[in-house]
Design a protein around this motif. Sequence first.
Motif, PDB file in Angstrom:
ATOM      1  N   ALA A   7       4.051   6.126  -6.974  1.00  0.00           N
ATOM      2  CA  ALA A   7       3.180   6.826  -7.914  1.00  0.00           C
ATOM      3  C   ALA A   7       3.330   8.336  -7.774  1.00  0.00           C
ATOM      4  O   ALA A   7       3.368   9.069  -8.778  1.00  0.00           O
ATOM      5  N   ALA A   8       3.443   8.817  -6.532  1.00  0.00           N
ATOM      6  CA  ALA A   8       3.614  10.253  -6.312  1.00  0.00           C
ATOM      7  C   ALA A   8       4.934  10.742  -6.895  1.00  0.00           C
ATOM      8  O   ALA A   8       4.997  11.830  -7.490  1.00  0.00           O
ATOM      9  N   GLY A  38       0.801  -1.216   0.000  1.00  0.00           N
ATOM     10  CA  GLY A  38       0.000   0.000   0.000  1.00  0.00           C
ATOM     11  C   GLY A  38       0.833   1.264   0.000  1.00  0.00           C
ATOM     12  O   GLY A  38       0.992   1.936  -1.023  1.00  0.00           O
ATOM     13  N   THR A  39       1.410   1.594   1.132  1.00  0.00           N
ATOM     14  CA  THR A  39       2.138   2.862   1.302  1.00  0.00           C
ATOM     15  C   THR A  39       3.236   3.031   0.278  1.00  0.00           C
ATOM     16  O   THR A  39       3.372   4.096  -0.343  1.00  0.00           O
ATOM     17  N   GLN A  89       3.601   1.757  -2.689  1.00  0.00           N
ATOM     18  CA  GLN A  89       3.103   1.962  -4.053  1.00  0.00           C
ATOM     19  C   GLN A  89       2.577   3.385  -4.256  1.00  0.00           C
ATOM     20  O   GLN A  89       2.763   3.980  -5.316  1.00  0.00           O
ATOM     21  N   TYR A  90       1.931   3.935  -3.224  1.00  0.00           N
ATOM     22  CA  TYR A  90       1.446   5.313  -3.319  1.00  0.00           C
ATOM     23  C   TYR A  90       2.614   6.288  -3.451  1.00  0.00           C
ATOM     24  O   TYR A  90       2.556   7.263  -4.215  1.00  0.00           O
ATOM     25  N   LEU A  91       3.683   6.047  -2.704  1.00  0.00           N
ATOM     26  CA  LEU A  91       4.845   6.932  -2.764  1.00  0.00           C
ATOM     27  C   LEU A  91       5.533   6.847  -4.128  1.00  0.00           C
ATOM     28  O   LEU A  91       5.993   7.860  -4.663  1.00  0.00           O
TER      29      LEU A  91
END
Length: 240
Positions: free
Chosen positions: A60-61, A53-54, A56-58
């Motif tokens: 993408a950002a 989760g975390t 993958q979000y980072l």
Amino acid sequence: MFRRVTRPVSRAAQKSHEQLQAETIAELTKSRRAVADAYEIERQRIERDLHDGTQQYLVAAAMKIGEAQLEATGQVQALLQEALRDLHHGLDALRATVHGISPQVLYERGLIAAIDDVAAIYGPHVEVRCPHPLPTLSPSVLAAAYFFVAEALTNAAKYAPDAPVSVLVMADAHLSISIVDAGPGGAKLIDGHGLAGMCDRMSAFGGRLTLSSPLGGPTRVNASIPLLLDRGNTGLGDVR
């Protein structure tokens, strides 16, 4: 005058009392094992959330900031560059945290396979021995044992590089791990660091860690981790 007559306790009553004690001990063992395992199961959940989760979000950002940089100019581009740098630092820290939690091989192939992988990192001078098959180990015991060995081998590599190191793993009512290096000795348990932190982790469910490191060596560090077995169970695994 009356004489008090003491009647012997019947075998049935005595057996009932022993059964009651056995059931109480079994319940306490089960409860303690559940508490220890609950901690480890929650830690594994956090690991999965961080990785899937975390992280993958980072990532993408970071990609979006990189795209925005292509069109930005001047002060905005400089701010985006700083943001991207900070984001990459955060990703590096997160990956280090996830990497330090536990390897997947620990739960897929067992403790000895995971220890072999760690030992291979340091070289052929590290020997791992497990003379008897191990029983099925609970998540809390697996994690405590793995991190103890990883920490001890890290210390040996730091303070006794290239010195022969042996890792011996055995089980009865406890999982016993002994790590010996032929380095110069003089090691100490320092609060808040390395193996001292492992002492606190093990003591939470009855484990024990001891260190012997006279000047001139060798350094021997031992861990004894209760398997929290039910009465009548053995700490030996099935021979296959």
